[in-house]
Motif scaffolding. Structure first.
Motif, PDB file in Angstrom:
ATOM      1  N   SER A   6      37.975   7.870  18.981  1.00  0.00           N
ATOM      2  CA  SER A   6      38.416   7.440  17.650  1.00  0.00           C
ATOM      3  C   SER A   6      39.431   6.302  17.758  1.00  0.00           C
ATOM      4  N   THR A   7      39.517   5.560  16.684  1.00  0.00           N
ATOM      5  CA  THR A   7      40.464   4.452  16.612  1.00  0.00           C
ATOM      6  C   THR A   7      41.899   4.968  16.668  1.00  0.00           C
ATOM      7  N   SER A   8      42.139   6.136  16.080  1.00  0.00           N
ATOM      8  CA  SER A   8      43.500   6.689  16.104  1.00  0.00           C
ATOM      9  C   SER A   8      43.907   7.080  17.524  1.00  0.00           C
ATOM     10  N   GLU A   9      42.965   7.572  18.333  1.00  0.00           N
ATOM     11  CA  GLU A   9      43.266   7.880  19.741  1.00  0.00           C
ATOM     12  C   GLU A   9      43.626   6.600  20.503  1.00  0.00           C
ATOM     13  N   LYS A  10      42.856   5.560  20.255  1.00  0.00           N
ATOM     14  CA  LYS A  10      43.118   4.275  20.908  1.00  0.00           C
ATOM     15  C   LYS A  10      44.492   3.739  20.516  1.00  0.00           C
ATOM     16  N   ALA A  11      44.776   3.775  19.215  1.00  0.00           N
ATOM     17  CA  ALA A  11      46.056   3.257  18.718  1.00  0.00           C
ATOM     18  C   ALA A  11      47.229   4.071  19.270  1.00  0.00           C
ATOM     19  N   ALA A  12      47.074   5.390  19.309  1.00  0.00           N
ATOM     20  CA  ALA A  12      48.148   6.251  19.813  1.00  0.00           C
ATOM     21  C   ALA A  12      48.436   5.942  21.279  1.00  0.00           C
ATOM     22  N   PHE A  13      47.387   5.741  22.068  1.00  0.00           N
ATOM     23  CA  PHE A  13      47.608   5.402  23.478  1.00  0.00           C
ATOM     24  C   PHE A  13      48.301   4.044  23.604  1.00  0.00           C
ATOM     25  N   LEU A  14      47.828   3.057  22.861  1.00  0.00           N
ATOM     26  CA  LEU A  14      48.436   1.723  22.959  1.00  0.00           C
ATOM     27  C   LEU A  14      49.906   1.744  22.541  1.00  0.00           C
ATOM     28  N   GLN A  15      50.236   2.527  21.523  1.00  0.00           N
ATOM     29  CA  GLN A  15      51.635   2.655  21.121  1.00  0.00           C
ATOM     30  C   GLN A  15      52.453   3.295  22.240  1.00  0.00           C
ATOM     31  N   TRP A  16      51.916   4.342  22.832  1.00  0.00           N
ATOM     32  CA  TRP A  16      52.607   4.990  23.963  1.00  0.00           C
ATOM     33  C   TRP A  16      52.794   3.999  25.104  1.00  0.00           C
ATOM     34  N   PHE A  17      51.729   3.259  25.410  1.00  0.00           N
ATOM     35  CA  PHE A  17      51.771   2.302  26.504  1.00  0.00           C
ATOM     36  C   PHE A  17      52.834   1.230  26.257  1.00  0.00           C
ATOM     37  N   LEU A  18      52.864   0.680  25.060  1.00  0.00           N
ATOM     38  CA  LEU A  18      53.845  -0.356  24.730  1.00  0.00           C
ATOM     39  C   LEU A  18      55.275   0.183  24.774  1.00  0.00           C
ATOM     40  N   LYS A  19      55.442   1.442  24.409  1.00  0.00           N
ATOM     41  CA  LYS A  19      56.774   2.049  24.405  1.00  0.00           C
ATOM     42  C   LYS A  19      57.272   2.338  25.821  1.00  0.00           C
ATOM     43  N   ASN A  20      56.358   2.672  26.737  1.00  0.00           N
ATOM     44  CA  ASN A  20      56.740   3.150  28.066  1.00  0.00           C
ATOM     45  C   ASN A  20      56.548   2.161  29.212  1.00  0.00           C
ATOM     46  N   HIS A  21      55.943   1.015  28.955  1.00  0.00           N
ATOM     47  CA  HIS A  21      55.670   0.067  30.040  1.00  0.00           C
ATOM     48  C   HIS A  21      56.081  -1.350  29.640  1.00  0.00           C
ATOM     49  N   ARG A  22      56.633  -2.042  30.614  1.00  0.00           N
ATOM     50  CA  ARG A  22      56.916  -3.473  30.451  1.00  0.00           C
ATOM     51  C   ARG A  22      55.698  -4.236  30.945  1.00  0.00           C
ATOM     52  N   LEU A  23      55.312  -5.251  30.203  1.00  0.00           N
ATOM     53  CA  LEU A  23      54.130  -6.029  30.567  1.00  0.00           C
ATOM     54  C   LEU A  23      54.529  -7.283  31.320  1.00  0.00           C
ATOM     55  N   LYS A  24      53.647  -7.741  32.192  1.00  0.00           N
ATOM     56  CA  LYS A  24      53.886  -8.973  32.942  1.00  0.00           C
ATOM     57  C   LYS A  24      53.825 -10.185  32.029  1.00  0.00           C
ATOM     58  N   SER A  25      53.010 -10.102  31.014  1.00  0.00           N
ATOM     59  CA  SER A  25      52.830 -11.221  30.093  1.00  0.00           C
ATOM     60  C   SER A  25      53.357 -10.831  28.714  1.00  0.00           C
ATOM     61  N   ARG A  26      54.315 -11.595  28.212  1.00  0.00           N
ATOM     62  CA  ARG A  26      54.894 -11.319  26.899  1.00  0.00           C
ATOM     63  C   ARG A  26      53.835 -11.466  25.806  1.00  0.00           C
ATOM     64  N   GLU A  27      52.944 -12.430  25.974  1.00  0.00           N
ATOM     65  CA  GLU A  27      51.899 -12.661  24.979  1.00  0.00           C
ATOM     66  C   GLU A  27      50.894 -11.511  24.943  1.00  0.00           C
ATOM     67  N   ALA A  28      50.724 -10.837  26.084  1.00  0.00           N
ATOM     68  CA  ALA A  28      49.805  -9.691  26.122  1.00  0.00           C
ATOM     69  C   ALA A  28      50.306  -8.592  25.190  1.00  0.00           C
ATOM     70  N   ARG A  29      51.611  -8.449  25.100  1.00  0.00           N
ATOM     71  CA  ARG A  29      52.195  -7.466  24.173  1.00  0.00           C
ATOM     72  C   ARG A  29      51.785  -7.792  22.736  1.00  0.00           C
ATOM     73  N   THR A  30      51.742  -9.070  22.402  1.00  0.00           N
ATOM     74  CA  THR A  30      51.336  -9.499  21.070  1.00  0.00           C
ATOM     75  C   THR A  30      49.903  -9.063  20.781  1.00  0.00           C
ATOM     76  N   ILE A  31      49.043  -9.174  21.785  1.00  0.00           N
ATOM     77  CA  ILE A  31      47.643  -8.772  21.626  1.00  0.00           C
ATOM     78  C   ILE A  31      47.560  -7.277  21.349  1.00  0.00           C
ATOM     79  N   LEU A  32      48.278  -6.476  22.130  1.00  0.00           N
ATOM     80  CA  LEU A  32      48.229  -5.025  21.929  1.00  0.00           C
ATOM     81  C   LEU A  32      48.839  -4.637  20.578  1.00  0.00           C
TER      82      LEU A  32
END
Length: 184
Positions: A6-32
């Motif tokens: 489901s889309t809600s499962e995908k969104a929940a994971f992406l929110q968790w990922f953004l909250k708990n991980h620093r990305l190498k690319s700042r622009e990649a965060r914008t995409i997520l």
């Protein structure tokens, strides 16, 4: 996995990922962030663990990963420009895209693994490979069983000889002869 995600499962994971991980690319965060806030686009995203030979694939990595921070594959073309992806999201929101996220522990992270959708072709190849393993294992087990039965019979023959039991010796010898003939 061959289940619908489901889309809600995908969104929940992406929110968790953004909250708990620093990305190498700042622009990649914008995409997520864009995907989390635009569920109609996220609906057409498929999480994957392998890079498909064709199609559009977005690869994003956290700081702990050895992989590049952001790469976008469109068929055979490779781009490291995140703005191109955002432009495509806006211009073509219903196009199917793959998303591969690299982070420490991704191979054992259950929430992420449940999102990954394995193509049917790969599942079929795995099935064929494991069927082959099953056949090889079965033949090895049959050989081990025959060898064990033969060794047991030889031990019984030796015991009959030690006991000087001629009738039992002849009976077991016939069984051994039949066993050897059937295995040829």
């Amino acid at each position: 996995m061959n289940r619908w995600v489901s889309t809600s499962e995908k969104a929940a994971f992406l929110q968790w990922f953004l909250k708990n991980h620093r990305l190498k690319s700042r622009e990649a965060r914008t995409i997520l962030d864009y995907l989390v806030n635009h569920l109609h686009v996220l609906e057409h995203i498929t999480f994957t663990s392998t890079l498909p030979a064709s199609g559009k694939t977005i690869v994003i990595s956290s700081m702990q990963s050895d992989e590049p921070g952001f790469v976008y594959y469109d068929q055979a073309k490779k781009s490291e420009d995140p703005s191109k992806v955002l432009g495509e999201f806006m211009a073509h929101p219903t196009v199917k895209r793959n998303l591969m996220i690299h982070f420490y522990g991704s191979h054992i992270h259950t929430s992420y693994q449940q999102l990954i959708q394995t193509p049917i072709k790969e599942q079929f190849q795995n099935y064929k490979r494991f069927k082959g393993y099953e056949q090889v294992t079965q033949s090895v087990l049959e050989k081990v069983q025959k060898d064990t039965d033969r060794a047991t019979l030889l031990t019984q023959i030796d015991q009959a000889l030690d006991e000087r039991n001629e009738a039992k010796f002849k009976e077991l010898s016939l069984l051994l002869k039949e066993m050897d003939q059937s295995s040829k």
